[in-house]
Motif scaffolding. Structure first.
Motif, PDB file in Angstrom:
ATOM      1  N   ARG A  81       0.889  -1.263  -0.106  1.00 40.23           N
ATOM      2  CA  ARG A  81      -0.036   0.021  -0.158  1.00 40.23           C
ATOM      3  C   ARG A  81       0.956   1.215   0.055  1.00 40.23           C
ATOM      4  O   ARG A  81       0.456   2.146  -0.591  1.00 40.23           O
ATOM      5  CB  ARG A  81      -0.779  -0.101   1.259  1.00 40.23           C
ATOM      6  CG  ARG A  81      -2.031  -1.045   1.256  1.00 40.23           C
ATOM      7  CD  ARG A  81      -3.118  -1.059   2.394  1.00 40.23           C
ATOM      8  NE  ARG A  81      -2.318  -0.974   3.495  1.00 40.23           N
ATOM      9  CZ  ARG A  81      -2.417  -2.113   4.371  1.00 40.23           C
ATOM     10  NH1 ARG A  81      -2.676  -3.155   3.834  1.00 40.23           N
ATOM     11  NH2 ARG A  81      -1.875  -2.156   5.452  1.00 40.23           N
ATOM     12  N   LEU A  82       1.909   1.125   0.904  1.00 41.51           N
ATOM     13  CA  LEU A  82       2.802   2.444   0.759  1.00 41.51           C
ATOM     14  C   LEU A  82       3.461   2.443  -0.502  1.00 41.51           C
ATOM     15  O   LEU A  82       3.445   3.578  -1.169  1.00 41.51           O
ATOM     16  CB  LEU A  82       3.818   2.294   1.692  1.00 41.51           C
ATOM     17  CG  LEU A  82       3.464   2.303   3.200  1.00 41.51           C
ATOM     18  CD1 LEU A  82       4.640   2.000   4.231  1.00 41.51           C
ATOM     19  CD2 LEU A  82       3.138   3.758   3.480  1.00 41.51           C
ATOM     20  N   SER A  83       3.875   1.737  -1.253  1.00 37.25           N
ATOM     21  CA  SER A  83       4.618   1.887  -2.551  1.00 37.25           C
ATOM     22  C   SER A  83       3.463   2.212  -3.645  1.00 37.25           C
ATOM     23  O   SER A  83       3.886   3.227  -4.439  1.00 37.25           O
ATOM     24  CB  SER A  83       4.648   0.216  -3.064  1.00 37.25           C
ATOM     25  OG  SER A  83       5.460   0.452  -4.226  1.00 37.25           O
ATOM     26  N   ALA A  84       2.313   1.547  -3.513  1.00 38.99           N
ATOM     27  CA  ALA A  84       1.130   2.328  -4.358  1.00 38.99           C
ATOM     28  C   ALA A  84       0.923   3.724  -4.254  1.00 38.99           C
ATOM     29  O   ALA A  84       0.908   4.468  -4.958  1.00 38.99           O
ATOM     30  CB  ALA A  84      -0.160   1.361  -4.233  1.00 38.99           C
ATOM     31  N   SER A  85       1.000   4.082  -2.802  1.00 45.68           N
ATOM     32  CA  SER A  85       0.733   5.425  -2.494  1.00 45.68           C
ATOM     33  C   SER A  85       1.650   6.468  -3.212  1.00 45.68           C
ATOM     34  O   SER A  85       1.492   7.466  -3.556  1.00 45.68           O
ATOM     35  CB  SER A  85       0.501   5.516  -1.099  1.00 45.68           C
ATOM     36  OG  SER A  85       0.373   6.962  -0.672  1.00 45.68           O
ATOM     37  N   PHE A  86       2.905   6.105  -2.885  1.00 45.36           N
ATOM     38  CA  PHE A  86       4.078   6.674  -3.361  1.00 45.36           C
ATOM     39  C   PHE A  86       4.053   7.075  -4.819  1.00 45.36           C
ATOM     40  O   PHE A  86       4.379   8.039  -5.353  1.00 45.36           O
ATOM     41  CB  PHE A  86       5.437   6.242  -3.027  1.00 45.36           C
ATOM     42  CG  PHE A  86       6.169   6.723  -1.385  1.00 45.36           C
ATOM     43  CD1 PHE A  86       6.493   7.810  -1.421  1.00 45.36           C
ATOM     44  CD2 PHE A  86       5.872   5.845  -0.480  1.00 45.36           C
ATOM     45  CE1 PHE A  86       7.002   8.212  -0.219  1.00 45.36           C
ATOM     46  CE2 PHE A  86       6.150   6.335   0.926  1.00 45.36           C
ATOM     47  CZ  PHE A  86       7.003   7.476   1.011  1.00 45.36           C
ATOM     48  N   ALA A 114       1.527   6.823  -6.696  1.00 47.04           N
ATOM     49  CA  ALA A 114       0.177   7.422  -7.174  1.00 47.04           C
ATOM     50  C   ALA A 114       0.645   9.104  -6.781  1.00 47.04           C
ATOM     51  O   ALA A 114       0.264   9.813  -7.591  1.00 47.04           O
ATOM     52  CB  ALA A 114      -0.857   7.358  -6.120  1.00 47.04           C
ATOM     53  N   GLN A 115       1.322   9.273  -5.661  1.00 45.74           N
ATOM     54  CA  GLN A 115       1.790  10.750  -5.364  1.00 45.74           C
ATOM     55  C   GLN A 115       2.806  11.401  -6.399  1.00 45.74           C
ATOM     56  O   GLN A 115       2.677  12.567  -6.857  1.00 45.74           O
ATOM     57  CB  GLN A 115       2.332  10.838  -3.919  1.00 45.74           C
ATOM     58  CG  GLN A 115       2.826  12.158  -3.482  1.00 45.74           C
ATOM     59  CD  GLN A 115       3.560  12.053  -2.218  1.00 45.74           C
ATOM     60  OE1 GLN A 115       3.960  11.048  -1.729  1.00 45.74           O
ATOM     61  NE2 GLN A 115       3.155  13.130  -1.425  1.00 45.74           N
ATOM     62  N   GLU A 138      -9.272   8.766 -10.874  1.00 47.61           N
ATOM     63  CA  GLU A 138      -7.974   9.160 -10.417  1.00 47.61           C
ATOM     64  C   GLU A 138      -7.721  10.644 -10.810  1.00 47.61           C
ATOM     65  O   GLU A 138      -8.263  10.962 -11.932  1.00 47.61           O
ATOM     66  CB  GLU A 138      -7.041   8.104 -11.215  1.00 47.61           C
ATOM     67  CG  GLU A 138      -7.331   6.769 -10.595  1.00 47.61           C
ATOM     68  CD  GLU A 138      -7.080   6.497  -8.978  1.00 47.61           C
ATOM     69  OE1 GLU A 138      -6.068   7.319  -8.723  1.00 47.61           O
ATOM     70  OE2 GLU A 138      -7.484   5.763  -8.448  1.00 47.61           O
ATOM     71  N   GLU A 170      -9.217  15.235   0.971  1.00 50.18           N
ATOM     72  CA  GLU A 170      -8.476  14.199   1.316  1.00 50.18           C
ATOM     73  C   GLU A 170      -7.773  14.206   2.575  1.00 50.18           C
ATOM     74  O   GLU A 170      -7.907  13.552   3.268  1.00 50.18           O
ATOM     75  CB  GLU A 170      -7.395  14.185   0.254  1.00 50.18           C
ATOM     76  CG  GLU A 170      -7.807  13.544  -1.154  1.00 50.18           C
ATOM     77  CD  GLU A 170      -6.571  13.166  -1.953  1.00 50.18           C
ATOM     78  OE1 GLU A 170      -5.671  13.809  -1.747  1.00 50.18           O
ATOM     79  OE2 GLU A 170      -6.842  12.450  -3.162  1.00 50.18           O
TER      80      GLU A 170
END
Length: 392
Positions: A147-152, A154-155, A326, A219
């Protein structure tokens, strides 16, 4: 200075040793009591009775019994203590090794966490042991890293897209100014044309800034207490949004149909109005000449209210619908000229999350999209908002 504490492995080993030694001590005590109680046959004899030993000695039965009990107790205690010591050593060493093996995934979690950085988020523990609590912890940690990797990622995409969107109007303004200023023959009409282009580009940049601020605010409140919590009827926001796009609906000659029943929620009125406005603006922007627009509000039972906005338009693949929520994702082709910032549905989803609701969309046969918003209903309903049915 912080006092060093024993490691978890050592504490578990000591705890196991205490349990093991204590259990063995209790067992030895019970065995000693049983032996001393069982070795008393002379108690059933007549006082003064004697016994003759194998070596020919004759002893009083009671004295002989006391000697036998004392010797048996001594041998039992000596052998039990030796066995207790041996078993304790083996148990402690074995427990230390077993606990170390069981805690090995925790060491992997610690070492992986120490190595983690923005450039090493692809590392995982990958524990393949039995399905125990430690394996569950390792799997949960790996899921968190996913999840952290996906969040980074996406950011990063968001920052890149935002930079690109902001760079475009700025580049347009600079190009127009440079070209016009370099033209020595430019007249007043040329300068007016340049000013018009610069104004349009600045309005686009300003609109993008506003959308980014609303998205960030929504958000930031997602999963937390809203800054403002007052009753608000979604139907009122729909009426205001329809009035704001009335000129555009008339230009496109859209058939607008509304069925606005009370849909009262508790939340931030400005965010809820922006939510309704974004849905209706998108429905108009991505529509076509002589198209249709339909809006409905109401409640499902006493706990959920809904806002449904649908429109005709060019075809949208249902597989592409989730991506429309998105940031900077625009579906289909350009409908009415300006395509907007690409943040409309992202803001809708963020506002819905902040208010504990959900939003979904379904591609319509023949073209268009129907978006449904579900929010928790307010405890106290407000007066019914006007719900006209208009045909343009």
């Amino acid at each position: 200075m912080r006092t060093p504490r024993p490691t978890l492995r050592l504490r578990l080993t000591l705890f196991n040793a205490v349990l093991l030694v204590g259990s063995l001590a209790v067992f030895v005590l019970l065995a000693w009591l049983l032996v001393t109680d069982a070795l008393r046959p002379a108690d059933q004899l007549v006082p003064g009775t004697t016994v003759v030993l194998a070596d020919g000695r004759e002893l009083d039965a009671a004295a002989w019994q006391d000697g036998v009990v004392e010797q048996a107790s001594r041998e039992l205690l000596v052998k039990a203590l030796v066995a207790l010591l041996a078993i304790s050593v083996v148990g402690v060493v074995g427990a230390y090794a077993v606990v170390g093996r069981a805690l090995r995934p925790l060491q992997q979690v610690t070492s992986t966490a120490r190595r983690l950085g923005e450039q090493t988020l692809d590392q995982r523990i990958g524990y393949s042991g039995t399905g125990d609590e430690v394996a569950e912890l390792a799997a949960t940690f790996d899921d968190m890293l996913d999840r952290l990797s996906a969040s980074f990622e996406a950011q990063k995409r968001f920052v890149a897209n935002a930079s690109h969107e902001l760079r475009t109007p700025l580049a347009v303004m600079r190009t127009e100014i440079d070209v016009t200023m370099a033209d020595d023959t430019a007249d007043l009409a040329e300068y007016k044309r340049m000013a018009t282009v610069v104004r349009d580009a600045s309005e686009r940049a300003n609109g993008l800034f506003d959308a980014l601020l609303v998205l960030a605010s929504s958000e930031a409140q997602s999963g937390r207490r809203l800054v403002r919590k007052v009753p608000r009827d979604l139907a009122e926001g729909v009426c205001a949004a329809l009035s704001a796009v009335q000129a555009e609906t008339r230009r496109l000659k859209l058939d607008v149909r509304t069925a606005l029943d009370p849909a009262v929620v508790v939340g931030d009125p400005s965010l809820l109005d922006r939510l309704a406005g974004n849905l209706i603006e998108n429905a108009v922007r991505y529509n076509h000449l002589h198209g249709r627009l339909w809006v409905r509000t109401g409640s499902h039972g006493s706990h959920v209210v809904y806002l449904l906005v649908g429109n005709t338009g060019f075809e949208v693949d249902q597989a592409d619908v989730p991506g429309l929520f998105e940031p900077f994702r625009r579906g289909g082709r350009e409908r009415t000229g300006a395509r907007g910032s690409g943040l409309g549905l992202s803001i809708v989803r963020a506002v819905a999350d902040a208010h504990g609701g959900t939003v979904s969309a379904v591609a319509q046969p023949g073209g268009g999209l129907e978006v449904t918003l579900m929010l928790p209903a307010a405890d106290t309903p407000l007066p019914v908002a006007a719900s006209p049915v208009r045909r343009n």
